[in-house]
Design an enzyme around this catalytic site. Structure first.
Site, PDB file in Angstrom:
ATOM      1  N   GLY A   1      16.723 -14.627   0.892  1.00 55.48           N
ATOM      2  CA  GLY A   1      16.762 -15.446  -0.334  1.00 55.48           C
ATOM      3  C   GLY A   1      16.331 -14.598  -1.531  1.00 55.48           C
ATOM      4  O   GLY A   1      16.954 -14.621  -2.595  1.00 55.48           O
TER       5      GLY A   1
ATOM      6  N   GLN B   1       1.871 -18.561  13.144  1.00 55.24           N
ATOM      7  CA  GLN B   1       2.816 -17.453  13.405  1.00 55.24           C
ATOM      8  C   GLN B   1       2.997 -16.559  12.187  1.00 55.24           C
ATOM      9  O   GLN B   1       3.527 -15.457  12.280  1.00 55.24           O
ATOM     10  CB  GLN B   1       4.183 -18.010  13.798  1.00 55.24           C
ATOM     11  CG  GLN B   1       4.174 -18.734  15.129  1.00 55.24           C
ATOM     12  CD  GLN B   1       5.358 -19.682  15.266  1.00 55.24           C
ATOM     13  OE1 GLN B   1       6.345 -19.332  15.883  1.00 55.24           O
ATOM     14  NE2 GLN B   1       5.256 -20.867  14.710  1.00 55.24           N
ATOM     15  N   ARG B   2       2.629 -17.041  11.001  1.00 54.22           N
ATOM     16  CA  ARG B   2       2.861 -16.270   9.789  1.00 54.22           C
ATOM     17  C   ARG B   2       1.631 -15.461   9.351  1.00 54.22           C
ATOM     18  O   ARG B   2       1.745 -14.588   8.502  1.00 54.22           O
ATOM     19  CB  ARG B   2       3.301 -17.208   8.671  1.00 54.22           C
ATOM     20  CG  ARG B   2       4.474 -16.640   7.906  1.00 54.22           C
ATOM     21  CD  ARG B   2       5.215 -17.656   7.146  1.00 54.22           C
ATOM     22  NE  ARG B   2       4.510 -18.157   6.000  1.00 54.22           N
ATOM     23  CZ  ARG B   2       5.044 -19.060   5.165  1.00 54.22           C
ATOM     24  NH1 ARG B   2       6.253 -19.534   5.383  1.00 54.22           N
ATOM     25  NH2 ARG B   2       4.373 -19.491   4.142  1.00 54.22           N
TER      26      ARG B   2
ATOM     27  N   ARG C   1       0.840  -1.218   0.000  1.00 54.05           N
ATOM     28  CA  ARG C   1       0.000   0.000   0.000  1.00 54.05           C
ATOM     29  C   ARG C   1       0.868   1.258   0.000  1.00 54.05           C
ATOM     30  O   ARG C   1       0.622   2.209  -0.759  1.00 54.05           O
ATOM     31  CB  ARG C   1      -0.897  -0.037   1.240  1.00 54.05           C
ATOM     32  CG  ARG C   1      -1.690   1.224   1.507  1.00 54.05           C
ATOM     33  CD  ARG C   1      -2.533   0.995   2.758  1.00 54.05           C
ATOM     34  NE  ARG C   1      -3.283   2.164   3.166  1.00 54.05           N
ATOM     35  CZ  ARG C   1      -2.852   3.060   4.027  1.00 54.05           C
ATOM     36  NH1 ARG C   1      -1.647   2.951   4.552  1.00 54.05           N
ATOM     37  NH2 ARG C   1      -3.619   4.075   4.380  1.00 54.05           N
TER      38      ARG C   1
ATOM     39  N   ASP D   1      11.162 -14.132  10.116  1.00 54.66           N
ATOM     40  CA  ASP D   1      12.393 -14.675  10.732  1.00 54.66           C
ATOM     41  C   ASP D   1      13.349 -13.604  11.279  1.00 54.66           C
ATOM     42  O   ASP D   1      14.224 -13.923  12.069  1.00 54.66           O
ATOM     43  CB  ASP D   1      13.158 -15.544   9.714  1.00 54.66           C
ATOM     44  CG  ASP D   1      12.337 -16.727   9.229  1.00 54.66           C
ATOM     45  OD1 ASP D   1      11.281 -17.001   9.835  1.00 54.66           O
ATOM     46  OD2 ASP D   1      12.750 -17.380   8.256  1.00 54.66           O
TER      47      ASP D   1
ATOM     48  N   GLY E   1      12.608 -11.714   1.875  1.00 50.79           N
ATOM     49  CA  GLY E   1      13.681 -12.012   2.827  1.00 50.79           C
ATOM     50  C   GLY E   1      15.026 -12.132   2.137  1.00 50.79           C
ATOM     51  O   GLY E   1      15.173 -11.756   0.964  1.00 50.79           O
TER      52      GLY E   1
HETATM   53  O1  F6P Z   1      11.151 -17.899   6.124  1.00 49.27           O
HETATM   54  C1  F6P Z   1       9.865 -17.774   6.635  1.00 49.27           C
HETATM   55  C2  F6P Z   1       9.360 -19.127   7.078  1.00 49.27           C
HETATM   56  O2  F6P Z   1       8.055 -18.960   7.577  1.00 49.27           O
HETATM   57  C3  F6P Z   1      10.226 -19.855   8.097  1.00 49.27           C
HETATM   58  O3  F6P Z   1      10.010 -19.412   9.408  1.00 49.27           O
HETATM   59  C4  F6P Z   1       9.789 -21.267   7.850  1.00 49.27           C
HETATM   60  O4  F6P Z   1      10.755 -22.219   8.222  1.00 49.27           O
HETATM   61  C5  F6P Z   1       9.609 -21.314   6.362  1.00 49.27           C
HETATM   62  O5  F6P Z   1       9.292 -19.994   5.962  1.00 49.27           O
HETATM   63  C6  F6P Z   1       8.541 -22.248   5.879  1.00 49.27           C
HETATM   64  O6  F6P Z   1       8.542 -22.228   4.502  1.00 49.27           O
HETATM   65  P1  F6P Z   1       7.354 -22.775   3.595  1.00 49.27           P
HETATM   66  O7  F6P Z   1       6.223 -21.807   3.719  1.00 49.27           O
HETATM   67  O8  F6P Z   1       7.908 -22.804   2.230  1.00 49.27           O
HETATM   68  O9  F6P Z   1       6.975 -24.108   4.169  1.00 49.27           O
END
Ligand code: F6P
Length: 331
Positions: A111, A260-261, A28, A136, A109
């Site tokens: 990567g 957590q995500r 946004r 992370d 991130g």
């Molecule tokens: O890098 C973020 C993350 O949520 C890590 O904490 C976790 O290990 C990984 O991604 C899980 O990845 P995927 O969603 O590909 O299973």
């Protein structure tokens, strides 16, 4: 005479890698700050995959209405194997050129930034600016990444609930948190949740020491015991089985996982994402490239992608200090 730099006219924005709460707030901010500065903006769907395939959508100020409080990413995200190869990055460049896009904002991130760095070197006429978004918090050159604060709060609220049952039943609980081999979430919830121990890669823990601590804790009247395990270290169920077997006390385990995500970003992540999005557009207007926006000591500034992808000693020292304090406070 100073050479005139061409003003960027079209900017694309994408989210890449694991989603994180606050990515929408960053999208946004990028979209609206770009429009405010008379730039045209395109959203790229599915991260680098969409960049390769030309999956672009024209954005306007209303395209990002009511997403500030939403978790996930409205642009979708993906992990792209194709972008790791030079040929994939070449296709991505062609897609951008087809739309005459001259700058790209990548929210992701480390990567994603490794790929962005390679792309910037190979295709110098596209400006690339990164915004760190991952739960992370494993990106150098920034104290915080977007999503890390919310993820810690989400894990913490679960751990507080677990504490209620642990102390009522006088048990031991092993809680596995996310973060790959990065200990940020584990260390943070360990201290904030009053955990008795935290197992993370650089703690080089000895499980035998933990059995001893648990026995001594019981003697001192400590009847509830929570151990946080970072997912890159061991499986929570294996640790709890070992504890039960070797101490004779009842141990249980739980994997907090993908909760957590998700969820609504907290105020810190929304503010951080809004500031970083604005700074990314400022960087585009100044002709910057191959750099990421970071926050250090409350100031938003640029660091190179190269620096952002390195593991810094500062973070390792901080983890060690927080762990030591967690142990002192758990006496
Ligand atoms: O890098 C973020 C993350 O949520 C890590 O904490 C976790 O290990 C990984 O991604 C899980 O990845 P995927 O969603 O590909 O299973």
């Amino acid at each position: 005479m100073k050479k005139k730099t061409k003003k960027p006219k079209k900017v694309a924005v994408l989210t890449s890698g694991g989603d994180a709460p606050g990515m929408n707030a960053a999208i946004r901010s990028v979209v609206r700050c770009a429009i405010y500065n008379d730039l045209e903006v395109f959203g790229v769907r599915y991260g680098y995959e969409g960049l390769i395939d030309g999956d672009f959508i024209k954005m306007n100020a209303r395209s990002v209405s009511n997403i500030l409080s939403k978790g996930g990413t409205m642009l979708k995200t993906a992990r792209s194997e194709r972008f790791m190869k030079k040929s994939g990055r070449g296709k991505a460049y062609s897609s951008l050129k087809r739309y005459a896009i001259d700058s790209l904002v990548v929210i992701g991130g480390n990567g994603s930034f490794k790929g962005a760095h390679k792309f910037s070197i190979e295709h110098k006429n596209i400006q690339v600016i990164g915004i760190p978004g991952t739960i992370d918090n494993d990106v150098a050159g920034t104290d915080y990444t977007i999503g890390a604060s919310t993820a810690v709060n989400t894990a913490l609220s679960a751990i507080d609930k677990i504490r209620d049952t642990v102390s009522s039943m006088e048990r031991i609980y092993v809680v596995e948190v996310m973060g790959r081999v990065e200990p940020f979430i584990a260390i943070s919830v360990g201290l904030a949740g009053g955990a008795e121990d935290v197992l993370f890669p650089s703690s080089r823990y000895k499980i035998e020491d933990m059995y001893d601590d648990i026995r001594k804790g019981r003697e001192k009247g400590k009847v509830s015991w929570i151990v946080i395990v970072s997912e890159g270290v061991a499986k929570a169920s294996e640790i709890s089985d070992l504890i039960s077997k070797n101490t004779g006390y009842m141990a249980r385990s739980v994997v907090l996982g993908y909760v957590q995500r998700g969820g609504s970003p907290d105020a810190y992540d929304r503010i951080l994402a809004s500031r970083m999005g604005a700074h990314a557009i400022e960087a585009v207007l100044k002709g910057e490239s191959d750099k990421m926006v970071g926050i250090e000591s409350h100031s938003v500034r640029l660091v190179t992608f190269d620096h952002a992808c390195k593991r810094t000693k500062d973070k390792l020292n901080m983890e060690k200090k927080l762990y030591e304090l967690t142990k002192v406070l758990a006496i």
